[in-house]
Design a protein around this motif. Structure first.
Motif, PDB file in Angstrom:
ATOM      1  N   LEU A  40       1.162  35.668  77.587  1.00 23.99           N
ATOM      2  CA  LEU A  40       1.301  34.494  76.723  1.00 23.99           C
ATOM      3  C   LEU A  40       0.506  33.354  77.337  1.00 23.99           C
ATOM      4  N   LEU A  41      -0.287  32.662  76.524  1.00 26.10           N
ATOM      5  CA  LEU A  41      -1.024  31.492  76.994  1.00 26.10           C
ATOM      6  C   LEU A  41      -0.059  30.320  77.110  1.00 26.10           C
ATOM      7  N   ASN A  42       0.162  29.847  78.313  1.00 26.29           N
ATOM      8  CA  ASN A  42       1.079  28.750  78.589  1.00 26.29           C
ATOM      9  C   ASN A  42       0.322  27.432  78.393  1.00 26.29           C
ATOM     10  N   LEU A  43       0.523  26.797  77.236  1.00 24.06           N
ATOM     11  CA  LEU A  43      -0.205  25.571  76.926  1.00 24.06           C
ATOM     12  C   LEU A  43       0.134  24.449  77.904  1.00 24.06           C
ATOM     13  N   SER A  44       1.366  24.405  78.379  1.00 23.52           N
ATOM     14  CA  SER A  44       1.737  23.355  79.337  1.00 23.52           C
ATOM     15  C   SER A  44       0.893  23.458  80.602  1.00 23.52           C
ATOM     16  N   ALA A  45       0.685  24.682  81.081  1.00 24.24           N
ATOM     17  CA  ALA A  45      -0.148  24.877  82.272  1.00 24.24           C
ATOM     18  C   ALA A  45      -1.596  24.481  81.991  1.00 24.24           C
ATOM     19  N   LEU A  46      -2.067  24.785  80.788  1.00 18.73           N
ATOM     20  CA  LEU A  46      -3.430  24.414  80.408  1.00 18.73           C
ATOM     21  C   LEU A  46      -3.592  22.892  80.386  1.00 18.73           C
ATOM     22  N   TRP A  47      -2.592  22.196  79.861  1.00 16.35           N
ATOM     23  CA  TRP A  47      -2.655  20.731  79.788  1.00 16.35           C
ATOM     24  C   TRP A  47      -2.630  20.119  81.194  1.00 16.35           C
ATOM     25  N   ARG A  48      -1.791  20.678  82.065  1.00 14.55           N
ATOM     26  CA  ARG A  48      -1.737  20.154  83.439  1.00 14.55           C
ATOM     27  C   ARG A  48      -3.058  20.389  84.164  1.00 14.55           C
ATOM     28  N   LEU A  49      -3.660  21.547  83.961  1.00 14.89           N
ATOM     29  CA  LEU A  49      -4.891  21.903  84.657  1.00 14.89           C
ATOM     30  C   LEU A  49      -6.063  21.024  84.239  1.00 14.89           C
ATOM     31  N   THR A  50      -6.160  20.742  82.936  1.00 14.70           N
ATOM     32  CA  THR A  50      -7.326  20.023  82.420  1.00 14.70           C
ATOM     33  C   THR A  50      -7.102  18.527  82.271  1.00 14.70           C
ATOM     34  N   GLY A  51      -5.831  18.104  82.232  1.00 11.55           N
ATOM     35  CA  GLY A  51      -5.557  16.702  81.948  1.00 11.55           C
ATOM     36  C   GLY A  51      -5.841  16.341  80.506  1.00 11.55           C
ATOM     37  N   ARG A  52      -5.941  17.361  79.652  1.00 10.83           N
ATOM     38  CA  ARG A  52      -6.225  17.155  78.227  1.00 10.83           C
ATOM     39  C   ARG A  52      -5.178  17.893  77.398  1.00 10.83           C
ATOM     40  N   THR A  53      -4.846  17.356  76.230  1.00  7.69           N
ATOM     41  CA  THR A  53      -3.886  18.015  75.343  1.00  7.69           C
ATOM     42  C   THR A  53      -4.647  18.942  74.401  1.00  7.69           C
ATOM     43  N   LEU A  54      -5.171  20.004  74.942  1.00  8.16           N
ATOM     44  CA  LEU A  54      -5.961  20.961  74.165  1.00  8.16           C
ATOM     45  C   LEU A  54      -5.053  21.765  73.237  1.00  8.16           C
ATOM     46  N   GLN A  55      -5.541  22.007  72.022  1.00  8.77           N
ATOM     47  CA  GLN A  55      -4.786  22.753  71.028  1.00  8.77           C
ATOM     48  C   GLN A  55      -5.602  23.967  70.584  1.00  8.77           C
ATOM     49  N   PRO A  56      -4.943  25.069  70.236  1.00 10.68           N
ATOM     50  CA  PRO A  56      -5.691  26.199  69.676  1.00 10.68           C
ATOM     51  C   PRO A  56      -6.283  25.829  68.317  1.00 10.68           C
ATOM     52  N   VAL A  57      -7.467  26.329  68.031  1.00 13.68           N
ATOM     53  CA  VAL A  57      -8.032  26.099  66.705  1.00 13.68           C
ATOM     54  C   VAL A  57      -7.233  26.902  65.692  1.00 13.68           C
ATOM     55  N   SER A  58      -7.328  26.540  64.435  1.00  9.47           N
ATOM     56  CA  SER A  58      -6.595  27.262  63.399  1.00  9.47           C
ATOM     57  C   SER A  58      -7.140  28.677  63.253  1.00  9.47           C
ATOM     58  N   CYS A  59      -6.345  29.538  62.608  1.00 12.16           N
ATOM     59  CA  CYS A  59      -6.784  30.923  62.362  1.00 12.16           C
ATOM     60  C   CYS A  59      -8.109  30.946  61.608  1.00 12.16           C
ATOM     61  N   ALA A  60      -8.213  30.095  60.596  1.00 10.72           N
ATOM     62  CA  ALA A  60      -9.427  30.088  59.774  1.00 10.72           C
ATOM     63  C   ALA A  60     -10.643  29.682  60.611  1.00 10.72           C
ATOM     64  N   ASP A  61     -10.476  28.672  61.476  1.00  7.71           N
ATOM     65  CA  ASP A  61     -11.594  28.237  62.318  1.00  7.71           C
ATOM     66  C   ASP A  61     -11.963  29.301  63.341  1.00  7.71           C
ATOM     67  N   ALA A  62     -10.961  29.961  63.910  1.00  4.86           N
ATOM     68  CA  ALA A  62     -11.242  31.037  64.860  1.00  4.86           C
ATOM     69  C   ALA A  62     -11.967  32.188  64.173  1.00  4.86           C
ATOM     70  N   GLN A  63     -11.547  32.486  62.948  1.00  4.70           N
ATOM     71  CA  GLN A  63     -12.200  33.556  62.183  1.00  4.70           C
ATOM     72  C   GLN A  63     -13.676  33.243  61.983  1.00  4.70           C
ATOM     73  N   ARG A  64     -13.972  31.997  61.602  1.00  2.00           N
ATOM     74  CA  ARG A  64     -15.370  31.615  61.371  1.00  2.00           C
ATOM     75  C   ARG A  64     -16.173  31.638  62.675  1.00  2.00           C
ATOM     76  N   PHE A  65     -15.579  31.126  63.743  1.00  2.00           N
ATOM     77  CA  PHE A  65     -16.307  31.009  65.007  1.00  2.00           C
ATOM     78  C   PHE A  65     -16.633  32.387  65.591  1.00  2.00           C
ATOM     79  N   PHE A  66     -15.658  33.264  65.638  1.00  2.00           N
ATOM     80  CA  PHE A  66     -15.861  34.553  66.297  1.00  2.00           C
ATOM     81  C   PHE A  66     -16.466  35.606  65.367  1.00  2.00           C
TER      82      PHE A  66
END
Length: 436
Positions: A40-66
């Motif tokens: 599981l991607l632990n968003l809290s750990a990601l926020w602490r590591l980067t100092g940014r409140t990063l959010q996953p892109v939506s399903c539709a955006d991920a579909q287009r990007f990948f």
């Protein structure tokens, strides 16, 4: 039909050496996160590591990007890692890696050295086994601890008072008593309905809905109940609407998810159809199967009601981990799952034991207690609808053991699910009556 659900097809097998990539973003730009596929991607750990409140892109955006054509060749795949990347500490940046993206199914080998530039590392992943190992002894204890964790004041009153839910009106209380009365008849139902003009109008609207396609004109409540809908369906629909009115649909839902009432009605309709296809000696009660399907996701509304400040975070965690079952994500974020809180509340509202059991254990294939076929039916129903894009969660085929227990073939389940999908427009018209 357009896909209305969220979920990703999990990897077959353990996926022990596969690396999952997830695209996250904020106002500063996009990053790729890479971690073991089973974590599981632990968003809290990601926020602490980067100092940014990063959010996953939506399903539709991920579909287009990948789904970009360039990612189908080695050059494009290598260029992908020129963007900023964050790698879980369990992965070696200099090694060769089997890369997987769950929403599109994109998969390729990253050669040695591809991940060594523009890279941060940190402990980002949590194993499902670790999350599940911290579960408490009982559902009531889990609910209490979760409430304590997210409120400034300790829980000092009884849990029922802490929930702070509005009370049912007199009509709904009578409906619950009627649902639990094995000797109740249509005449008993009509006496309750006729005392409530609002419910009478709803029943007339349901009977006239395109989904039920009643022959001829529906001229009275008696006609709607006896000729079109029937005792079980009227009671179940009335209970579903009443419980839905207790809480509003959350504002910060998972983006791209199946509309709440469409999924609930599709689950109810398919559960009832599959129930009727079971061998006679194993067959469950169709009315209770329908009600279980209709209320299967009620705990989702309850989580949003109890934890409004945390619900947006929960939604982002789900979006970042679409290949994992929702209870795993909810356990990590809230220490509580929708199935625990939903079943607990329905039990306290005195709904039938088989319905409460179905909802509590619908994700637990290991449950073999009393009424175990009801949660088994919900699991098969949900997985079949996920393949049709009408239910949320990881996209997998039904477990052969569940199919055998129900006496159903995979082909029969898929046929019935396709019929529900084909009636999607009529189901949508019925959801409008619920939302109104």
């Amino acid at each position: 039909m357009s896909k209305l659900s969220v979920g990703a097809k999990p990897l077959s097998g353990s996926g022990q050496h596969v690396v999952r990539m997830t695209l996250v973003h904020d106002k500063e730009g996009k990053l790729l996160v890479l971690l073991p596929a089973s974590s599981l991607l632990n968003l809290s750990a990601l926020w602490r590591l980067t100092g940014r409140t990063l959010q996953p892109v939506s399903c539709a955006d991920a579909q287009r990007f990948f789904s970009q054509e360039a990612l189908n060749n080695t050059w494009g795949q290598k260029q992908l890692f020129n963007m900023p990347c964050i790698l879980d500490t369990n992965l070696d940046p200099a090694a060769r890696h089997d890369i997987w993206e769950p929403i599109t199914g994109l998969r390729f080998m990253a050669r040695e050295g591809w991940l060594s530039e523009s890279l941060q590392t940190g402990g980002l992943g949590l194993s499902c086994e670790l999350i599940e190992s911290v579960q408490t002894a009982s559902d009531t204890e889990a609910i209490t601890q979760a409430l304590e964790r997210f409120t400034a004041l300790r829980v000092r009153q009884r849990l029922e008072e802490t929930l702070g839910l509005p009370a049912f009106n007199q009509t709904t209380q009578r409906m619950i008593m009627l649902r639990s009365d094995a000797d109740a008849e249509v005449e008993d139902l009509l006496k309750i309905v006729k005392l409530d003009p609002s419910l009478s109008a709803q029943i007339m609207s349901w009977a006239a809905s395109p989904y039920y396609a009643a022959p001829g004109r529906v001229d009275s409540v008696e006609d709607a109940v006896i000729r079109v809908l029937g005792f079980d369906l009227v009671v179940n629909l009335a209970l579903g609407v009443a419980m839905g009115k207790i809480m509003n649909l959350p504002d910060s839902q998972v983006r791209g998810a199946t509309p709440f009432w469409l999924q609930s009605l599709a689950m109810a309709a398919l559960a009832e159809r599959l129930c009727k296809k079971m061998p006679a000696e194993q067959r469950l009660k169709p009315g209770l199967a329908y009600l279980s399907g209709l209320l299967h996701n009620f705990g989702y509304l309850l989580l949003s009601h109890l934890f409004p400040a945390q619900f947006s975070t929960l939604s982002r965690y789900i979006e970042a981990n679409l290949h994992l079952p929702f209870p795993v994500v909810e356990q990590q974020v809230l220490n509580l799952t929708r199935d625990q809180i939903g079943a607990w509340l329905l039990e306290n509202w005195s709904l039938p034991d088989s319905v409460c059991t179905a909802i509590r254990y619908q994700q637990d294939a290991g449950f073999k207690g009393t009424n175990f076929l009801y949660p088994c039916l919900l699991r098969v129903t949900s997985l079949a609808l996920r393949e049709q894009g009408l239910s949320d969660g990881p996209v997998e085929s039904p477990n052969p053991a569940d199919l055998e227990a129900l006496g159903l073939s995979l082909e029969r389940v898929q046929q019935e699910a396709a019929l529900i999908c084909a009636s999607q427009d009529a189901l949508k018209s019925l959801t409008e009556l619920f939302e109104a």
